[in-house]
Design an enzyme around this catalytic site. Structure first.
Site, PDB file in Angstrom:
ATOM      1  N   GLU A   1       0.658  -1.234   0.003  1.00  0.00           N
ATOM      2  CA  GLU A   1      -0.040   0.069   0.191  1.00  0.00           C
ATOM      3  C   GLU A   1       0.757   1.175   0.236  1.00  0.00           C
ATOM      4  O   GLU A   1       1.832   1.439   0.869  1.00  0.00           O
ATOM      5  CB  GLU A   1      -0.926  -0.010   1.405  1.00  0.00           C
ATOM      6  CG  GLU A   1      -1.808   1.246   1.371  1.00  0.00           C
ATOM      7  CD  GLU A   1      -2.655   1.377   2.674  1.00  0.00           C
ATOM      8  OE1 GLU A   1      -3.259   0.095   2.959  1.00  0.00           O
ATOM      9  OE2 GLU A   1      -2.842   2.299   3.138  1.00  0.00           O
TER      10      GLU A   1
ATOM     11  N   GLU B   1      -2.301  11.336   3.456  1.00  0.00           N
ATOM     12  CA  GLU B   1      -3.494  11.347   4.361  1.00  0.00           C
ATOM     13  C   GLU B   1      -3.348  12.455   5.320  1.00  0.00           C
ATOM     14  O   GLU B   1      -2.193  13.193   5.459  1.00  0.00           O
ATOM     15  CB  GLU B   1      -3.076  10.087   5.236  1.00  0.00           C
ATOM     16  CG  GLU B   1      -3.307   8.560   4.356  1.00  0.00           C
ATOM     17  CD  GLU B   1      -3.081   7.481   5.364  1.00  0.00           C
ATOM     18  OE1 GLU B   1      -4.089   6.757   5.743  1.00  0.00           O
ATOM     19  OE2 GLU B   1      -1.962   7.102   5.711  1.00  0.00           O
TER      20      GLU B   1
END
Length: 457
Positions: free
Chosen positions: A345, A350
Protein backbone atom coordinates in the site's frame (compact mmCIF):
# COMPACT_ATOMS: atom_id res chain seq x y z
CA UNK A 1 31.85 28.52 -17.83
CA UNK A 2 29.24 25.76 -17.73
CA UNK A 3 29.73 24.91 -21.40
CA UNK A 4 29.38 21.23 -21.51
CA UNK A 5 28.83 17.82 -22.38
CA UNK A 6 27.55 14.88 -24.08
CA UNK A 7 26.21 13.11 -26.96
CA UNK A 8 29.00 11.15 -28.11
CA UNK A 9 31.52 11.53 -30.68
CA UNK A 10 30.91 10.51 -34.19
CA UNK A 11 31.66 7.09 -35.38
CA UNK A 12 35.36 7.31 -36.03
CA UNK A 13 38.11 4.82 -36.46
CA UNK A 14 41.36 5.98 -34.97
CA UNK A 15 44.59 4.25 -35.77
CA UNK A 16 47.29 4.66 -33.22
CA UNK A 17 50.65 4.06 -34.80
CA UNK A 18 53.82 3.79 -32.89
CA UNK A 19 57.25 4.64 -34.12
CA UNK A 20 59.94 2.04 -33.67
CA UNK A 21 62.38 2.49 -30.83
CA UNK A 22 66.13 2.72 -31.19
CA UNK A 23 66.84 0.33 -28.36
CA UNK A 24 66.96 -3.40 -28.87
CA UNK A 25 65.40 -6.24 -26.92
CA UNK A 26 68.49 -7.66 -25.22
CA UNK A 27 70.39 -7.69 -28.49
CA UNK A 28 67.70 -9.72 -30.27
CA UNK A 29 67.17 -7.06 -32.89
CA UNK A 30 63.47 -6.60 -31.95
CA UNK A 31 62.61 -2.98 -31.06
CA UNK A 32 61.09 -2.56 -27.61
CA UNK A 33 58.16 -0.11 -27.77
CA UNK A 34 58.32 2.14 -24.69
CA UNK A 35 54.57 2.64 -25.00
CA UNK A 36 53.71 -1.06 -24.84
CA UNK A 37 52.39 -0.81 -21.29
CA UNK A 38 49.98 1.91 -22.36
CA UNK A 39 48.97 -0.13 -25.37
CA UNK A 40 48.24 -3.18 -23.24
CA UNK A 41 46.13 -1.22 -20.76
CA UNK A 42 44.14 0.50 -23.48
CA UNK A 43 43.52 -2.63 -25.54
CA UNK A 44 43.84 -5.45 -23.02
CA UNK A 45 46.39 -6.90 -25.44
CA UNK A 46 43.81 -7.34 -28.19
CA UNK A 47 40.52 -5.46 -27.77
CA UNK A 48 38.97 -3.41 -25.00
CA UNK A 49 35.91 -1.12 -24.96
CA UNK A 50 35.69 2.02 -22.83
CA UNK A 51 32.63 3.97 -21.69
CA UNK A 52 32.16 7.37 -20.12
CA UNK A 53 32.42 6.85 -16.36
CA UNK A 54 29.01 8.51 -16.02
CA UNK A 55 28.50 7.20 -12.49
CA UNK A 56 31.50 9.21 -11.23
CA UNK A 57 31.55 12.85 -10.21
CA UNK A 58 33.67 14.73 -12.73
CA UNK A 59 33.46 12.24 -15.58
CA UNK A 60 33.31 15.41 -17.68
CA UNK A 61 34.91 18.40 -15.98
CA UNK A 62 36.40 21.80 -16.66
CA UNK A 63 39.29 23.60 -15.04
CA UNK A 64 41.85 26.37 -15.36
CA UNK A 65 44.93 25.70 -17.46
CA UNK A 66 47.16 27.43 -14.97
CA UNK A 67 50.64 27.41 -13.48
CA UNK A 68 48.91 27.13 -10.11
CA UNK A 69 49.77 23.57 -9.10
CA UNK A 70 46.96 23.53 -6.58
CA UNK A 71 44.24 23.63 -9.23
CA UNK A 72 45.69 22.75 -12.63
CA UNK A 73 45.30 18.97 -12.41
CA UNK A 74 41.52 18.58 -12.00
CA UNK A 75 38.21 20.23 -12.93
CA UNK A 76 38.32 23.09 -10.47
CA UNK A 77 35.66 25.09 -12.37
CA UNK A 78 32.92 22.52 -12.87
CA UNK A 79 32.46 18.77 -12.47
CA UNK A 80 29.50 16.80 -13.76
CA UNK A 81 27.53 14.98 -11.08
CA UNK A 82 26.88 11.26 -11.64
CA UNK A 83 24.52 10.95 -14.64
CA UNK A 84 23.86 14.67 -14.35
CA UNK A 85 22.71 15.04 -17.93
CA UNK A 86 21.20 11.64 -18.62
CA UNK A 87 17.70 13.08 -19.18
CA UNK A 88 18.83 16.20 -21.04
CA UNK A 89 18.36 15.83 -24.82
CA UNK A 90 20.69 18.77 -25.42
CA UNK A 91 23.68 17.07 -23.82
CA UNK A 92 22.79 13.46 -23.01
CA UNK A 93 24.22 12.10 -26.28
CA UNK A 94 27.62 12.00 -24.58
CA UNK A 95 26.60 8.80 -22.84
CA UNK A 96 26.10 7.09 -26.20
CA UNK A 97 29.86 7.03 -26.76
CA UNK A 98 31.93 3.89 -26.77
CA UNK A 99 35.67 3.81 -27.44
CA UNK A 100 37.09 0.46 -28.52
CA UNK A 101 40.84 -0.07 -28.73
CA UNK A 102 42.06 -2.95 -30.90
CA UNK A 103 45.72 -3.97 -31.07
CA UNK A 104 46.48 -5.88 -34.26
CA UNK A 105 49.53 -6.21 -36.45
CA UNK A 106 51.57 -3.98 -34.22
CA UNK A 107 49.06 -1.14 -34.47
CA UNK A 108 46.61 0.14 -31.90
CA UNK A 109 43.32 1.23 -33.48
CA UNK A 110 40.57 3.16 -31.81
CA UNK A 111 36.94 3.13 -32.91
CA UNK A 112 34.67 5.73 -31.37
CA UNK A 113 30.97 5.04 -31.87
CA UNK A 114 28.56 7.84 -31.02
CA UNK A 115 25.35 6.70 -32.73
CA UNK A 116 25.59 9.68 -35.07
CA UNK A 117 25.69 12.62 -32.65
CA UNK A 118 28.46 14.45 -30.80
CA UNK A 119 28.44 16.85 -27.88
CA UNK A 120 30.12 20.07 -28.93
CA UNK A 121 31.70 22.52 -26.54
CA UNK A 122 29.73 25.77 -26.53
CA UNK A 123 32.56 27.61 -28.24
CA UNK A 124 32.27 25.31 -31.28
CA UNK A 125 28.50 24.95 -31.63
CA UNK A 126 27.92 27.61 -34.28
CA UNK A 127 30.87 26.46 -36.37
CA UNK A 128 29.26 23.03 -36.60
CA UNK A 129 25.75 24.05 -37.60
CA UNK A 130 24.25 24.76 -34.19
CA UNK A 131 23.09 27.94 -32.50
CA UNK A 132 24.02 29.59 -29.23
CA UNK A 133 27.03 29.19 -26.97
CA UNK A 134 25.88 26.36 -24.74
CA UNK A 135 27.19 22.80 -25.11
CA UNK A 136 24.92 20.98 -27.54
CA UNK A 137 24.55 17.60 -29.20
CA UNK A 138 24.79 17.96 -32.99
CA UNK A 139 24.70 15.41 -35.82
CA UNK A 140 28.25 14.46 -36.65
CA UNK A 141 30.04 11.57 -38.32
CA UNK A 142 33.82 11.49 -38.17
CA UNK A 143 34.87 8.58 -40.35
CA UNK A 144 38.16 7.10 -41.38
CA UNK A 145 41.23 5.80 -39.63
CA UNK A 146 43.02 8.40 -37.60
CA UNK A 147 46.60 7.83 -36.62
CA UNK A 148 47.51 8.53 -33.03
CA UNK A 149 51.00 9.01 -31.70
CA UNK A 150 52.35 9.10 -28.17
CA UNK A 151 54.58 11.84 -26.89
CA UNK A 152 55.88 13.21 -23.63
CA UNK A 153 53.51 15.72 -22.09
CA UNK A 154 54.68 19.29 -21.64
CA UNK A 155 51.57 20.46 -19.74
CA UNK A 156 51.56 22.51 -16.56
CA UNK A 157 50.62 19.31 -14.73
CA UNK A 158 53.69 17.51 -16.05
CA UNK A 159 55.90 20.53 -15.39
CA UNK A 160 54.79 20.64 -11.76
CA UNK A 161 56.67 17.45 -11.04
CA UNK A 162 54.05 16.37 -8.48
CA UNK A 163 54.03 12.57 -8.33
CA UNK A 164 50.80 10.75 -9.18
CA UNK A 165 49.03 13.53 -11.08
CA UNK A 166 49.98 12.43 -14.60
CA UNK A 167 51.57 9.57 -16.49
CA UNK A 168 53.67 12.18 -18.30
CA UNK A 169 52.39 10.86 -21.65
CA UNK A 170 50.06 12.39 -24.21
CA UNK A 171 48.35 10.94 -27.25
CA UNK A 172 47.61 12.95 -30.38
CA UNK A 173 44.91 11.93 -32.86
CA UNK A 174 45.61 12.98 -36.45
CA UNK A 175 43.16 14.65 -38.84
CA UNK A 176 41.04 16.31 -36.18
CA UNK A 177 40.25 13.20 -34.14
CA UNK A 178 38.94 13.61 -30.64
CA UNK A 179 37.74 11.51 -27.69
CA UNK A 180 33.97 11.85 -27.45
CA UNK A 181 33.58 15.56 -26.67
CA UNK A 182 34.44 18.14 -29.31
CA UNK A 183 36.55 20.92 -27.86
CA UNK A 184 38.77 21.71 -30.85
CA UNK A 185 41.62 19.61 -29.53
CA UNK A 186 43.26 16.37 -30.66
CA UNK A 187 46.03 16.02 -28.07
CA UNK A 188 45.15 14.49 -24.70
CA UNK A 189 47.42 14.14 -21.71
CA UNK A 190 46.93 10.76 -20.03
CA UNK A 191 46.65 11.65 -16.37
CA UNK A 192 45.97 8.11 -15.19
CA UNK A 193 45.47 4.72 -16.81
CA UNK A 194 44.76 1.26 -15.45
CA UNK A 195 43.19 -1.79 -17.04
CA UNK A 196 39.74 -0.51 -16.09
CA UNK A 197 39.87 3.28 -15.76
CA UNK A 198 41.34 6.20 -17.70
CA UNK A 199 41.41 9.98 -17.17
CA UNK A 200 42.67 12.36 -19.84
CA UNK A 201 43.10 16.13 -19.97
CA UNK A 202 42.98 18.43 -23.00
CA UNK A 203 43.32 22.16 -23.55
CA UNK A 204 40.19 23.66 -25.14
CA UNK A 205 41.19 24.65 -28.66
CA UNK A 206 39.76 28.17 -28.74
CA UNK A 207 40.47 28.98 -25.10
CA UNK A 208 43.97 27.91 -23.96
CA UNK A 209 43.23 29.19 -20.47
CA UNK A 210 40.83 26.28 -19.90
CA UNK A 211 41.18 22.49 -19.78
CA UNK A 212 38.61 19.74 -20.15
CA UNK A 213 38.80 16.38 -18.36
CA UNK A 214 37.35 13.02 -19.47
CA UNK A 215 37.13 9.87 -17.37
CA UNK A 216 36.36 6.50 -18.95
CA UNK A 217 35.77 3.02 -17.54
CA UNK A 218 35.63 -0.47 -19.00
CA UNK A 219 32.41 -1.28 -17.14
CA UNK A 220 29.33 0.27 -18.71
CA UNK A 221 27.64 2.38 -16.00
CA UNK A 222 23.98 1.76 -15.30
CA UNK A 223 22.00 4.98 -14.81
CA UNK A 224 19.75 5.16 -11.77
CA UNK A 225 16.06 4.67 -12.29
CA UNK A 226 14.53 7.87 -13.58
CA UNK A 227 12.75 10.29 -11.28
CA UNK A 228 12.00 12.67 -14.12
CA UNK A 229 8.93 10.96 -15.53
CA UNK A 230 7.51 13.39 -18.11
CA UNK A 231 5.28 11.39 -20.47
CA UNK A 232 1.62 11.77 -19.48
CA UNK A 233 0.07 8.30 -19.80
CA UNK A 234 -3.24 8.61 -17.91
CA UNK A 235 -5.29 11.32 -16.26
CA UNK A 236 -8.69 12.47 -15.13
CA UNK A 237 -9.25 16.22 -15.33
CA UNK A 238 -12.82 15.93 -13.98
CA UNK A 239 -14.24 18.24 -16.64
CA UNK A 240 -17.50 16.36 -17.31
CA UNK A 241 -20.22 17.18 -14.73
CA UNK A 242 -22.15 14.39 -13.08
CA UNK A 243 -21.00 11.02 -11.87
CA UNK A 244 -17.28 10.16 -12.11
CA UNK A 245 -16.24 8.59 -15.41
CA UNK A 246 -17.32 4.91 -15.19
CA UNK A 247 -14.52 3.94 -17.57
CA UNK A 248 -12.01 5.08 -14.95
CA UNK A 249 -13.75 4.70 -11.57
CA UNK A 250 -15.96 2.40 -9.57
CA UNK A 251 -17.02 2.44 -5.90
CA UNK A 252 -16.36 0.56 -2.69
CA UNK A 253 -19.55 0.70 -0.66
CA UNK A 254 -20.37 -0.41 2.86
CA UNK A 255 -19.57 0.29 6.50
CA UNK A 256 -16.73 -0.08 8.98
CA UNK A 257 -13.67 0.84 6.94
CA UNK A 258 -12.42 -2.73 6.48
CA UNK A 259 -11.16 -3.25 10.01
CA UNK A 260 -10.26 0.34 10.89
CA UNK A 261 -13.31 0.91 13.13
CA UNK A 262 -14.42 3.82 10.96
CA UNK A 263 -17.90 5.27 11.37
CA UNK A 264 -18.92 6.14 7.81
CA UNK A 265 -20.99 4.20 5.33
CA UNK A 266 -19.57 4.47 1.82
CA UNK A 267 -22.13 5.12 -0.93
CA UNK A 268 -22.20 5.90 -4.66
CA UNK A 269 -24.77 8.64 -4.12
CA UNK A 270 -24.35 12.06 -5.73
CA UNK A 271 -24.71 13.47 -2.23
CA UNK A 272 -21.34 11.93 -1.44
CA UNK A 273 -19.50 11.94 -4.76
CA UNK A 274 -19.97 14.12 -7.84
CA UNK A 275 -18.02 15.92 -10.55
CA UNK A 276 -18.86 19.62 -10.58
CA UNK A 277 -17.13 22.84 -11.65
CA UNK A 278 -14.15 20.94 -13.03
CA UNK A 279 -13.50 19.04 -9.81
CA UNK A 280 -14.22 15.71 -8.21
CA UNK A 281 -16.01 16.37 -4.92
CA UNK A 282 -16.18 13.65 -2.24
CA UNK A 283 -18.30 14.75 0.73
CA UNK A 284 -18.49 13.22 4.18
CA UNK A 285 -21.83 13.95 5.93
CA UNK A 286 -23.33 13.51 9.32
CA UNK A 287 -26.11 11.32 8.04
CA UNK A 288 -27.29 7.96 9.38
CA UNK A 289 -27.38 5.10 6.88
CA UNK A 290 -27.70 1.40 7.65
CA UNK A 291 -26.68 2.02 11.24
CA UNK A 292 -23.65 4.20 10.46
CA UNK A 293 -23.82 7.81 11.71
CA UNK A 294 -21.94 9.26 8.69
CA UNK A 295 -21.89 8.79 4.93
CA UNK A 296 -19.03 9.29 2.50
CA UNK A 297 -17.58 7.81 -0.70
CA UNK A 298 -14.60 5.73 -1.73
CA UNK A 299 -13.63 5.83 -5.41
CA UNK A 300 -11.30 3.19 -6.88
CA UNK A 301 -9.66 2.57 -10.26
CA UNK A 302 -9.50 -1.14 -9.38
CA UNK A 303 -9.67 -3.22 -12.57
CA UNK A 304 -9.92 -0.09 -14.73
CA UNK A 305 -6.50 1.51 -14.42
CA UNK A 306 -3.29 0.47 -12.66
CA UNK A 307 0.37 1.08 -13.36
CA UNK A 308 3.89 0.16 -12.27
CA UNK A 309 6.51 2.87 -11.76
CA UNK A 310 6.07 6.51 -12.63
CA UNK A 311 5.01 9.80 -11.12
CA UNK A 312 1.45 10.40 -9.98
CA UNK A 313 0.32 13.96 -9.26
CA UNK A 314 -3.01 14.88 -7.62
CA UNK A 315 -4.09 18.49 -7.03
CA UNK A 316 -6.49 18.62 -4.10
CA UNK A 317 -8.04 20.66 -1.32
CA UNK A 318 -8.76 18.79 1.90
CA UNK A 319 -11.80 18.71 4.22
CA UNK A 320 -11.85 20.13 7.74
CA UNK A 321 -13.20 18.91 11.04
CA UNK A 322 -11.91 16.73 13.87
CA UNK A 323 -12.38 13.09 12.90
CA UNK A 324 -12.13 13.57 9.11
CA UNK A 325 -9.59 11.31 7.45
CA UNK A 326 -9.15 11.99 3.71
CA UNK A 327 -6.72 9.83 1.77
CA UNK A 328 -5.23 9.63 -1.71
CA UNK A 329 -3.57 6.25 -1.95
CA UNK A 330 -2.77 3.15 -3.99
CA UNK A 331 -3.16 -0.58 -3.42
CA UNK A 332 -1.43 -3.48 -5.16
CA UNK A 333 -3.62 -4.77 -7.99
CA UNK A 334 -2.78 -8.32 -6.87
CA UNK A 335 -4.64 -7.87 -3.57
CA UNK A 336 -7.02 -10.78 -4.34
CA UNK A 337 -4.12 -13.26 -4.39
CA UNK A 338 -1.69 -11.47 -2.07
CA UNK A 339 -3.82 -10.33 0.85
CA UNK A 340 -3.03 -6.97 2.44
CA UNK A 341 -0.39 -6.07 3.50
CA UNK A 342 1.43 -8.50 1.20
CA UNK A 343 0.06 -6.67 -1.84
CA UNK A 344 1.58 -3.40 -0.61
CA UNK A 345 0.00 0.00 0.00
CA UNK A 346 1.29 3.45 -0.98
CA UNK A 347 -0.39 6.32 0.87
CA UNK A 348 0.46 9.35 -1.24
CA UNK A 349 -1.42 11.68 1.07
CA UNK A 350 -3.31 11.23 4.34
CA UNK A 351 -4.64 13.95 6.61
CA UNK A 352 -6.62 13.87 9.83
CA UNK A 353 -8.67 16.81 11.05
CA UNK A 354 -7.38 16.28 14.57
CA UNK A 355 -3.92 17.29 13.29
CA UNK A 356 -4.80 20.10 10.92
CA UNK A 357 -2.23 20.82 8.17
CA UNK A 358 -0.09 17.76 8.95
CA UNK A 359 0.32 15.64 5.80
CA UNK A 360 1.33 11.99 6.06
CA UNK A 361 3.12 9.86 3.44
CA UNK A 362 3.27 6.15 4.28
CA UNK A 363 4.02 2.67 2.97
CA UNK A 364 2.38 -0.51 4.31
CA UNK A 365 3.88 -3.95 3.66
CA UNK A 366 4.69 -7.11 5.66
CA UNK A 367 6.46 -6.16 8.89
CA UNK A 368 5.51 -2.51 8.42
CA UNK A 369 1.76 -1.95 8.48
CA UNK A 370 -0.92 -0.46 10.66
CA UNK A 371 0.73 1.29 13.62
CA UNK A 372 4.16 0.06 12.45
CA UNK A 373 3.89 1.40 8.90
CA UNK A 374 6.88 3.04 7.24
CA UNK A 375 5.95 6.72 7.06
CA UNK A 376 6.62 10.32 7.91
CA UNK A 377 4.77 13.65 7.98
CA UNK A 378 5.24 17.38 7.54
CA UNK A 379 3.26 20.54 8.23
CA UNK A 380 1.89 22.05 5.02
CA UNK A 381 0.03 25.34 5.56
CA UNK A 382 -3.55 25.92 4.38
CA UNK A 383 -4.31 22.42 3.10
CA UNK A 384 -8.05 22.94 3.64
CA UNK A 385 -8.28 26.42 2.13
CA UNK A 386 -5.88 26.12 -0.83
CA UNK A 387 -5.24 23.49 -3.47
CA UNK A 388 -1.89 21.69 -3.26
CA UNK A 389 -0.24 19.06 -5.45
CA UNK A 390 0.35 15.71 -3.75
CA UNK A 391 2.60 13.33 -5.63
CA UNK A 392 4.58 10.12 -5.56
CA UNK A 393 7.71 9.22 -7.51
CA UNK A 394 8.03 5.46 -7.72
CA UNK A 395 10.74 3.47 -9.46
CA UNK A 396 12.87 0.39 -8.89
CA UNK A 397 15.18 2.27 -6.51
CA UNK A 398 12.99 4.57 -4.43
CA UNK A 399 9.47 5.66 -3.49
CA UNK A 400 9.06 9.34 -2.57
CA UNK A 401 5.93 11.18 -1.42
CA UNK A 402 5.66 14.95 -1.80
CA UNK A 403 3.34 17.80 -0.90
CA UNK A 404 4.24 20.43 -3.47
CA UNK A 405 8.04 20.61 -3.38
CA UNK A 406 8.23 19.31 0.20
CA UNK A 407 9.50 15.74 0.48
CA UNK A 408 7.27 14.04 3.05
CA UNK A 409 8.89 10.61 3.03
CA UNK A 410 11.37 8.54 1.02
CA UNK A 411 11.86 4.77 1.13
CA UNK A 412 14.51 2.77 -0.71
CA UNK A 413 12.77 0.26 -2.97
CA UNK A 414 14.23 -3.19 -3.54
CA UNK A 415 13.05 -6.64 -4.68
CA UNK A 416 12.25 -7.72 -1.11
CA UNK A 417 9.38 -5.20 -0.97
CA UNK A 418 5.99 -5.65 -2.68
CA UNK A 419 6.32 -2.56 -4.84
CA UNK A 420 7.32 -4.15 -8.14
CA UNK A 421 3.87 -4.71 -9.63
CA UNK A 422 0.84 -2.68 -10.68
CA UNK A 423 -1.08 -0.50 -8.21
CA UNK A 424 -4.48 1.20 -8.55
CA UNK A 425 -5.84 4.44 -7.05
CA UNK A 426 -8.20 4.92 -4.10
CA UNK A 427 -9.74 8.30 -3.18
CA UNK A 428 -11.86 8.61 -0.04
CA UNK A 429 -12.83 10.35 3.19
CA UNK A 430 -13.13 8.17 6.28
CA UNK A 431 -14.62 9.33 9.57
CA UNK A 432 -13.01 8.52 12.92
CA UNK A 433 -11.49 5.08 13.20
CA UNK A 434 -8.08 3.98 14.38
CA UNK A 435 -6.29 6.87 12.70
CA UNK A 436 -8.99 9.50 12.29
CA UNK A 437 -9.66 9.65 16.01
CA UNK A 438 -12.49 11.40 17.82
CA UNK A 439 -15.10 13.12 15.69
CA UNK A 440 -16.25 16.64 16.49
CA UNK A 441 -19.89 16.26 17.67
CA UNK A 442 -20.72 19.49 15.80
CA UNK A 443 -19.42 18.17 12.48
CA UNK A 444 -22.03 18.31 9.72
CA UNK A 445 -20.18 17.88 6.43
CA UNK A 446 -16.94 18.66 4.59
CA UNK A 447 -15.46 17.78 1.22
CA UNK A 448 -12.30 16.55 -0.46
CA UNK A 449 -11.98 18.38 -3.78
CA UNK A 450 -9.68 17.04 -6.50
CA UNK A 451 -8.83 19.21 -9.50
CA UNK A 452 -6.96 16.52 -11.42
CA UNK A 453 -5.07 13.24 -11.14
CA UNK A 454 -2.24 12.56 -13.60
CA UNK A 455 0.23 9.74 -14.17
CA UNK A 456 3.56 10.25 -15.94
CA UNK A 457 6.04 7.60 -17.02
Amino acid sequence: MKKHFYKAVAFCAVVIAFAGCSSNDGGSGTPADPNQELINKLSGGSSRTWYWAAGETGHLAFGDNSTNNGINFYGNIDQAAPFEYVDNPQTGCLYDNTLTFNFQGGELKLTVNNSGSTLFNGGYVTSNGGTGTTDSCLPYAATGAKTVTFSDSDSYVAQSGVTGRTTGKALTIANGGFMGYFAGQSTYEILSLTNTRMTVRAIIGNDPSKAVYHTFTTTQPTPPASENFTNLVWSDEFNTPGAPDPAKWSYNTGAGGWGNNEQQYYTNSAENVVVADGKLVITAKKQTLNGSPYTSARLVSDGKYSFKYGRAVIRAKLPTGAGTWPAIWMLGQNYTTAAWPSCGEIDIMEHVGNQQNRIFGTLHYPGHFGGSANGNSAIIPNVSTDFHEYSVIWNTDVIKMYAGDVLIHSVTNDPSLPFDHNFFFILNIAMGGNFGGNIDPNFTQSSLEIDYIRVYQ
